[in-house]
Write a protein that holds these residues in place. Structure first.
Motif, PDB file in Angstrom:
ATOM      1  N   ALA A  39       0.838  -1.202   0.000  1.00  0.00           N
ATOM      2  CA  ALA A  39       0.000   0.000   0.000  1.00  0.00           C
ATOM      3  C   ALA A  39       0.869   1.246   0.000  1.00  0.00           C
ATOM      4  CB  ALA A  39      -0.919   0.008   1.213  1.00  0.00           C
ATOM      5  N   ALA A  40       0.827   2.009  -1.082  1.00  0.00           N
ATOM      6  CA  ALA A  40       1.629   3.233  -1.177  1.00  0.00           C
ATOM      7  C   ALA A  40       1.044   4.321  -0.290  1.00  0.00           C
ATOM      8  CB  ALA A  40       1.682   3.706  -2.621  1.00  0.00           C
ATOM      9  N   ASP A  41       1.909   5.192   0.202  1.00  0.00           N
ATOM     10  CA  ASP A  41       1.453   6.343   0.975  1.00  0.00           C
ATOM     11  C   ASP A  41       0.847   7.375   0.031  1.00  0.00           C
ATOM     12  OD1 ASP A  41       2.436   5.269   3.347  1.00  0.00           O
ATOM     13  OD2 ASP A  41       4.406   6.189   3.079  1.00  0.00           O
ATOM     14  N   PRO A  42      -0.391   7.818   0.279  1.00  0.00           N
ATOM     15  CA  PRO A  42      -1.013   8.797  -0.617  1.00  0.00           C
ATOM     16  C   PRO A  42      -0.487  10.207  -0.380  1.00  0.00           C
ATOM     17  CG  PRO A  42      -2.489   8.301   1.199  1.00  0.00           C
ATOM     18  CD  PRO A  42      -1.293   7.383   1.357  1.00  0.00           C
ATOM     19  N   ILE A  43      -0.559  11.020  -1.410  1.00  0.00           N
ATOM     20  CA  ILE A  43      -0.227  12.441  -1.285  1.00  0.00           C
ATOM     21  C   ILE A  43      -1.464  13.154  -0.753  1.00  0.00           C
ATOM     22  CG2 ILE A  43       0.523  14.515  -2.495  1.00  0.00           C
ATOM     23  CD1 ILE A  43       1.677  12.677  -4.671  1.00  0.00           C
ATOM     24  N   GLY A  44      -1.403  13.593   0.488  1.00  0.00           N
ATOM     25  CA  GLY A  44      -2.528  14.292   1.094  1.00  0.00           C
ATOM     26  C   GLY A  44      -2.519  15.775   0.768  1.00  0.00           C
ATOM     27  N   PHE A  79       6.464  23.843 -10.286  1.00  0.00           N
ATOM     28  CA  PHE A  79       6.964  23.148 -11.476  1.00  0.00           C
ATOM     29  C   PHE A  79       6.966  21.631 -11.273  1.00  0.00           C
ATOM     30  CE2 PHE A  79      10.844  22.858  -9.102  1.00  0.00           C
ATOM     31  CZ  PHE A  79      11.587  21.839  -9.685  1.00  0.00           C
ATOM     32  N   LEU A  80       7.019  21.197  -9.993  1.00  0.00           N
ATOM     33  CA  LEU A  80       6.812  19.782  -9.681  1.00  0.00           C
ATOM     34  C   LEU A  80       5.325  19.613  -9.418  1.00  0.00           C
ATOM     35  CD1 LEU A  80       7.898  16.933  -9.113  1.00  0.00           C
ATOM     36  CD2 LEU A  80       8.269  17.641  -6.733  1.00  0.00           C
ATOM     37  N   HIS A  81       4.641  19.009 -10.376  1.00  0.00           N
ATOM     38  CA  HIS A  81       3.186  18.945 -10.352  1.00  0.00           C
ATOM     39  C   HIS A  81       2.690  17.711  -9.600  1.00  0.00           C
ATOM     40  CE1 HIS A  81       2.585  22.049 -13.609  1.00  0.00           C
ATOM     41  NE2 HIS A  81       3.854  21.726 -13.806  1.00  0.00           N
ATOM     42  N   VAL A  82       1.610  17.885  -8.847  1.00  0.00           N
ATOM     43  CA  VAL A  82       0.893  16.763  -8.259  1.00  0.00           C
ATOM     44  C   VAL A  82      -0.200  16.378  -9.250  1.00  0.00           C
ATOM     45  CG1 VAL A  82      -0.501  15.948  -6.325  1.00  0.00           C
ATOM     46  CG2 VAL A  82       1.384  17.551  -5.910  1.00  0.00           C
ATOM     47  N   PHE A 114      14.020  14.784  -1.924  1.00  0.00           N
ATOM     48  CA  PHE A 114      14.050  15.615  -0.725  1.00  0.00           C
ATOM     49  C   PHE A 114      13.507  16.979  -1.122  1.00  0.00           C
ATOM     50  CE2 PHE A 114      16.697  14.615   3.196  1.00  0.00           C
ATOM     51  CZ  PHE A 114      16.410  13.261   3.157  1.00  0.00           C
ATOM     52  N   LEU A 115      12.421  17.387  -0.500  1.00  0.00           N
ATOM     53  CA  LEU A 115      11.853  18.715  -0.726  1.00  0.00           C
ATOM     54  C   LEU A 115      12.058  19.524   0.545  1.00  0.00           C
ATOM     55  CD1 LEU A 115      10.077  16.602  -2.519  1.00  0.00           C
ATOM     56  CD2 LEU A 115       8.645  18.602  -2.890  1.00  0.00           C
ATOM     57  N   MET A 116      12.769  20.645   0.405  1.00  0.00           N
ATOM     58  CA  MET A 116      13.188  21.426   1.562  1.00  0.00           C
ATOM     59  C   MET A 116      12.481  22.779   1.632  1.00  0.00           C
ATOM     60  SD  MET A 116      15.451  19.364   2.846  1.00  0.00           S
ATOM     61  CE  MET A 116      16.026  20.495   4.123  1.00  0.00           C
ATOM     62  N   ASP A 117      12.084  23.141   2.840  1.00  0.00           N
ATOM     63  CA  ASP A 117      11.661  24.505   3.137  1.00  0.00           C
ATOM     64  C   ASP A 117      12.602  24.990   4.230  1.00  0.00           C
ATOM     65  OD1 ASP A 117      10.529  26.876   3.961  1.00  0.00           O
ATOM     66  OD2 ASP A 117       8.464  26.150   3.866  1.00  0.00           O
ATOM     67  N   TYR A 118      13.706  25.593   3.806  1.00  0.00           N
ATOM     68  CA  TYR A 118      14.725  26.001   4.758  1.00  0.00           C
ATOM     69  C   TYR A 118      14.222  27.108   5.687  1.00  0.00           C
ATOM     70  CZ  TYR A 118      18.138  23.346   2.022  1.00  0.00           C
ATOM     71  OH  TYR A 118      18.834  22.346   1.394  1.00  0.00           O
ATOM     72  N   ALA A 119      13.421  28.023   5.150  1.00  0.00           N
ATOM     73  CA  ALA A 119      12.963  29.158   5.950  1.00  0.00           C
ATOM     74  C   ALA A 119      12.128  28.691   7.135  1.00  0.00           C
ATOM     75  CB  ALA A 119      12.164  30.125   5.082  1.00  0.00           C
ATOM     76  N   ARG A 120      11.276  27.678   6.911  1.00  0.00           N
ATOM     77  CA  ARG A 120      10.387  27.182   7.965  1.00  0.00           C
ATOM     78  C   ARG A 120      10.891  25.884   8.579  1.00  0.00           C
ATOM     79  NH1 ARG A 120       8.170  29.375   3.800  1.00  0.00           N
ATOM     80  NH2 ARG A 120       6.663  31.070   4.018  1.00  0.00           N
ATOM     81  N   GLN A 121      12.079  25.471   8.186  1.00  0.00           N
ATOM     82  CA  GLN A 121      12.735  24.277   8.723  1.00  0.00           C
ATOM     83  C   GLN A 121      11.829  23.041   8.615  1.00  0.00           C
ATOM     84  OE1 GLN A 121      13.860  26.430  12.495  1.00  0.00           O
ATOM     85  NE2 GLN A 121      15.796  25.368  12.149  1.00  0.00           N
ATOM     86  N   ALA A 122      11.405  22.774   7.378  1.00  0.00           N
ATOM     87  CA  ALA A 122      10.560  21.611   7.112  1.00  0.00           C
ATOM     88  C   ALA A 122      11.095  20.876   5.895  1.00  0.00           C
ATOM     89  CB  ALA A 122       9.114  22.045   6.869  1.00  0.00           C
ATOM     90  N   ARG A 123      10.912  19.557   5.869  1.00  0.00           N
ATOM     91  CA  ARG A 123      11.331  18.790   4.702  1.00  0.00           C
ATOM     92  C   ARG A 123      10.421  17.578   4.545  1.00  0.00           C
ATOM     93  NH1 ARG A 123      17.099  17.333   6.963  1.00  0.00           N
ATOM     94  NH2 ARG A 123      16.348  16.638   8.973  1.00  0.00           N
ATOM     95  N   LEU A 124      10.191  17.229   3.293  1.00  0.00           N
ATOM     96  CA  LEU A 124       9.373  16.085   2.935  1.00  0.00           C
ATOM     97  C   LEU A 124      10.234  15.117   2.132  1.00  0.00           C
ATOM     98  CD1 LEU A 124       6.569  14.699   2.810  1.00  0.00           C
ATOM     99  CD2 LEU A 124       6.137  16.022   0.719  1.00  0.00           C
ATOM    100  N   LYS A 125      10.284  13.864   2.570  1.00  0.00           N
ATOM    101  CA  LYS A 125      11.071  12.842   1.883  1.00  0.00           C
ATOM    102  C   LYS A 125      10.114  11.898   1.151  1.00  0.00           C
ATOM    103  CE  LYS A 125      13.074  11.326   5.605  1.00  0.00           C
ATOM    104  NZ  LYS A 125      13.999  10.645   6.568  1.00  0.00           N
ATOM    105  N   ILE A 126      10.469  11.553  -0.072  1.00  0.00           N
ATOM    106  CA  ILE A 126       9.593  10.730  -0.908  1.00  0.00           C
ATOM    107  C   ILE A 126      10.395   9.624  -1.575  1.00  0.00           C
ATOM    108  CG2 ILE A 126       8.070  10.709  -2.928  1.00  0.00           C
ATOM    109  CD1 ILE A 126       7.409  13.635  -2.342  1.00  0.00           C
ATOM    110  N   VAL A 162       4.529   7.704  -6.549  1.00  0.00           N
ATOM    111  CA  VAL A 162       4.961   7.770  -5.152  1.00  0.00           C
ATOM    112  C   VAL A 162       4.707   6.434  -4.464  1.00  0.00           C
ATOM    113  CG1 VAL A 162       4.565   8.870  -2.915  1.00  0.00           C
ATOM    114  CG2 VAL A 162       4.598  10.253  -5.004  1.00  0.00           C
ATOM    115  N   GLU A 163       5.735   5.935  -3.794  1.00  0.00           N
ATOM    116  CA  GLU A 163       5.617   4.707  -3.011  1.00  0.00           C
ATOM    117  C   GLU A 163       5.464   5.015  -1.519  1.00  0.00           C
ATOM    118  OE1 GLU A 163       5.473   1.561  -3.860  1.00  0.00           O
ATOM    119  OE2 GLU A 163       6.014   1.550  -5.979  1.00  0.00           O
ATOM    120  N   GLY A 164       6.276   5.910  -1.020  1.00  0.00           N
ATOM    121  CA  GLY A 164       6.221   6.258   0.397  1.00  0.00           C
ATOM    122  C   GLY A 164       6.679   7.676   0.614  1.00  0.00           C
ATOM    123  N   LEU A 165       6.196   8.295   1.688  1.00  0.00           N
ATOM    124  CA  LEU A 165       6.610   9.654   2.016  1.00  0.00           C
ATOM    125  C   LEU A 165       6.697   9.817   3.524  1.00  0.00           C
ATOM    126  CD1 LEU A 165       3.748  11.179   2.919  1.00  0.00           C
ATOM    127  CD2 LEU A 165       3.425  11.238   0.453  1.00  0.00           C
TER     128      LEU A 165
END
Length: 239
Positions: A39-44, A79-82, A114-126, A162-165
């Motif tokens: 079961a892949a993790d969905p993009i919420g 530019f990275l489209h869902v 790796f998607l980074m938001d350096y200003a808000r110190q957040a990152r999403l790994k996929i 996407v398989e997992g995030l």
């Protein structure tokens, strides 16, 4: 991150987790509802909004000889489209023409983002499986991905199933700010600086006025002291 944990927590990783005392937390991640490996993790909604706001991401691939490779992909936000709850896509433009990521994906579609938001110190790994698609064979997809894309000559389309995030903790993310983030923040900063400078000018003016009054009082005190000395001299001499 049910699927992500199953992909990331290999036997070797689990051994290290046991050695370092984090095995219980890892076991909870593996036991989450829907954690079966298929079961892949969905993009919420949260992930979709975050992805749409990013102006770049790091793409990791692996060669047929087993060497990992990381490349940065940048462009305007969005530019990275869902494409749907399980698929990402972007129009890949010409770069330095080494084509390492492209060649790796053709041999093995497994990738990590790796998607980074350096200003808000957040990152999403996929974790995902990338596929290269020709422009002329997928005109509708090319049109969709071309609405927001990196400047340059588009050479191919890339879709990622996407398989997992996993949302990573903010620890050790050094805050950095893009030009657009600075531009949006600067009016508030400038207004605050102007306010501080105005208050500083008022304080300087008040200080100058107090200095002037203090000088006048010192002159008055000096005059009074002189009068006192004169009176004492008269009393002493009987005048």
């Amino acid at each position: 991150m049910s699927r992500y944990a199953h992909l990331a927590y290999t036997d070797s990783v689990r051994r290290v987790q046991r050695e370092q005392g984090s095995a219980s937390a890892a076991a909870r991640a593996l036991a989450q509802p829907g954690a079966e490996e298929g079961a892949a993790d969905p993009i919420g909604a949260q992930e979709a909004a975050f992805i749409a706001s990013r102006d770049g991401f790091y793409l990791g691939s692996v060669s047929e000889t087993g060497w990992p490779y990381v490349q940065y992909r940048g462009g305007p936000p969005g530019f990275l489209h869902v494409l749907d709850e399980g698929t990402l896509g972007y129009a890949d433009v010409r770069g330095n023409r080494q084509y390492i990521s492209t060649g790796n994906v053709r041999a093995d579609g497994r990738v990590a983002l790796f998607l980074m938001d350096y200003a808000r110190q957040a990152r999403l790994k996929i974790f995902g499986r990338a596929e290269i698609r020709a422009l002329d064979e997928h005109p509708a997809l090319a049109e969709r991905l071309g609405r927001v894309r990196t400047d340059g000559r588009v050479e191919r389309l890339v879709t990622i199933r996407v398989e997992g995030l996993n949302w990573n903790c903010p620890q050790h993310i050094t805050p950095r700010f893009t030009q657009s983030e600075l531009v949006s923040a600067l009016p508030t900063v400038r207004a605050h600086i102007a306010e501080v400078e105005g208050e500083n000018e008022r304080l300087l003016a008040a200080h100058a006025e107090l200095t002037r009054r203090n000088a006048a009082l010192e002159q008055r005190n000096a005059a009074l002291d002189e009068e006192v000395r004169t009176l004492r001299a008269r009393v002493t001499t009987g005048g």
